[in-house]
Design a protein around this motif. Sequence first.
Motif, short mmCIF file in Angstrom:
data_model
loop_
_atom_site.label_atom_id
_atom_site.label_comp_id
_atom_site.label_asym_id
_atom_site.label_seq_id
_atom_site.Cartn_x
_atom_site.Cartn_y
_atom_site.Cartn_z
N GLU A 1 0.76 6.29 -29.91
CA GLU A 1 -0.45 6.86 -29.30
C GLU A 1 -0.09 7.82 -28.18
OE1 GLU A 1 -3.90 7.13 -29.73
OE2 GLU A 1 -3.18 6.29 -31.61
N ASP A 2 0.92 7.48 -27.39
CA ASP A 2 1.34 8.35 -26.28
C ASP A 2 1.81 9.69 -26.80
OD1 ASP A 2 0.71 6.50 -24.36
OD2 ASP A 2 2.76 5.72 -24.18
N ASP A 3 2.57 9.69 -27.90
CA ASP A 3 3.05 10.94 -28.48
C ASP A 3 1.89 11.80 -28.96
OD1 ASP A 3 5.71 10.33 -28.00
OD2 ASP A 3 5.96 9.33 -29.93
N LYS A 4 0.89 11.16 -29.56
CA LYS A 4 -0.28 11.90 -30.03
C LYS A 4 -1.04 12.51 -28.86
CE LYS A 4 -0.84 9.20 -34.22
NZ LYS A 4 -1.63 8.18 -34.91
N LYS A 5 -1.15 11.76 -27.76
CA LYS A 5 -1.84 12.27 -26.56
C LYS A 5 -1.08 13.46 -25.97
CE LYS A 5 -4.13 7.99 -25.26
NZ LYS A 5 -4.22 6.90 -24.29
N ILE A 6 0.23 13.36 -25.96
CA ILE A 6 1.06 14.46 -25.45
C ILE A 6 0.86 15.70 -26.31
CG2 ILE A 6 3.44 15.27 -25.16
CD1 ILE A 6 4.11 12.35 -24.32
N GLN A 7 0.83 15.52 -27.63
CA GLN A 7 0.63 16.67 -28.53
C GLN A 7 -0.75 17.29 -28.30
OE1 GLN A 7 1.50 15.37 -32.54
NE2 GLN A 7 3.59 16.11 -32.36
N GLU A 8 -1.79 16.45 -28.15
CA GLU A 8 -3.14 16.96 -27.89
C GLU A 8 -3.19 17.73 -26.57
OE1 GLU A 8 -5.75 13.59 -28.06
OE2 GLU A 8 -5.40 13.30 -30.21
N TYR A 9 -2.52 17.17 -25.56
CA TYR A 9 -2.48 17.84 -24.26
C TYR A 9 -1.78 19.20 -24.37
CZ TYR A 9 -1.38 18.87 -19.41
OH TYR A 9 -1.27 19.49 -18.21
N ASN A 10 -0.68 19.25 -25.10
CA ASN A 10 0.05 20.51 -25.27
C ASN A 10 -0.78 21.54 -26.01
OD1 ASN A 10 2.38 19.86 -23.88
ND2 ASN A 10 3.41 19.02 -25.67
N ILE A 11 -1.53 21.11 -27.02
CA ILE A 11 -2.40 22.04 -27.76
C ILE A 11 -3.46 22.62 -26.82
CG2 ILE A 11 -4.18 22.15 -29.55
CD1 ILE A 11 -2.42 20.09 -31.12
N LYS A 12 -4.08 21.78 -26.01
CA LYS A 12 -5.10 22.25 -25.06
C LYS A 12 -4.48 23.19 -24.02
CE LYS A 12 -8.20 18.34 -25.54
NZ LYS A 12 -8.77 17.15 -24.91
N ALA A 13 -3.27 22.85 -23.55
CA ALA A 13 -2.60 23.69 -22.56
C ALA A 13 -2.28 25.06 -23.14
CB ALA A 13 -1.33 23.01 -22.06
N ILE A 14 -1.85 25.12 -24.39
CA ILE A 14 -1.55 26.40 -25.05
C ILE A 14 -2.82 27.24 -25.15
CG2 ILE A 14 -0.88 27.46 -27.25
CD1 ILE A 14 1.08 25.04 -27.56
N GLU A 15 -3.93 26.61 -25.53
CA GLU A 15 -5.20 27.33 -25.63
C GLU A 15 -5.64 27.87 -24.27
OE1 GLU A 15 -7.81 24.44 -27.38
OE2 GLU A 15 -6.89 24.64 -29.36
N THR A 16 -5.49 27.05 -23.23
CA THR A 16 -5.84 27.47 -21.88
C THR A 16 -4.95 28.62 -21.43
OG1 THR A 16 -6.59 25.25 -21.33
CG2 THR A 16 -6.08 26.70 -19.48
N ASN A 17 -3.65 28.53 -21.73
CA ASN A 17 -2.72 29.61 -21.38
C ASN A 17 -3.14 30.92 -22.03
OD1 ASN A 17 -1.17 27.90 -19.84
ND2 ASN A 17 0.49 27.71 -21.33
N LYS A 18 -3.53 30.86 -23.30
CA LYS A 18 -3.95 32.08 -24.01
C LYS A 18 -5.18 32.69 -23.35
CE LYS A 18 -2.02 30.85 -28.49
NZ LYS A 18 -2.28 30.45 -29.88
N LYS A 19 -6.13 31.86 -22.95
CA LYS A 19 -7.33 32.36 -22.28
C LYS A 19 -6.97 33.02 -20.95
CE LYS A 19 -10.42 28.93 -24.30
NZ LYS A 19 -11.19 27.71 -24.04
N ARG A 20 -6.09 32.38 -20.20
CA ARG A 20 -5.68 32.93 -18.90
C ARG A 20 -4.93 34.25 -19.09
NH1 ARG A 20 -3.73 27.36 -15.98
NH2 ARG A 20 -5.82 26.60 -15.51
N ILE A 21 -4.06 34.30 -20.09
CA ILE A 21 -3.33 35.55 -20.36
C ILE A 21 -4.31 36.67 -20.67
CG2 ILE A 21 -1.82 36.68 -22.04
CD1 ILE A 21 -0.19 34.04 -22.11
N ASN A 22 -5.33 36.38 -21.47
CA ASN A 22 -6.34 37.39 -21.80
C ASN A 22 -7.09 37.86 -20.55
OD1 ASN A 22 -5.75 37.42 -24.52
ND2 ASN A 22 -7.29 35.90 -25.03
N ILE A 23 -7.43 36.94 -19.66
CA ILE A 23 -8.12 37.30 -18.42
C ILE A 23 -7.23 38.18 -17.56
CG2 ILE A 23 -8.99 36.38 -16.23
CD1 ILE A 23 -9.97 33.92 -17.90
N TYR A 24 -5.98 37.76 -17.36
CA TYR A 24 -5.07 38.52 -16.52
C TYR A 24 -4.77 39.90 -17.12
CZ TYR A 24 -4.27 34.03 -14.19
OH TYR A 24 -4.43 32.84 -13.52
N THR A 25 -4.64 39.96 -18.43
CA THR A 25 -4.41 41.24 -19.10
C THR A 25 -5.62 42.16 -18.90
OG1 THR A 25 -3.01 40.16 -20.73
CG2 THR A 25 -3.84 42.34 -21.30
#
Length: 78
Positions: free
Chosen positions: A47-71
Amino acid sequence: MKNLKLNSTELKEITRLLNKRIDGLAYDSEIREESLWKGSVISFGSEDDKKIQEYNIKAIETNKKRINIYTSILTKIK
């Protein structure tokens, strides 16, 4: 948002900082994507590994949004 009057030195510094932030976010996303790929190959099942993967997916999506804003900001100040 108010229009700011900045001199060329301030604009250069803002541009430098935004580019640095974009590079940092892109690098972070790259590391997280590699982690996700390795996780899917090794097939973590806890379960911990699945939570880590979910967190990483959300973080990647957030990073993409921030990159678009900064760009977008960079485009407006150039």
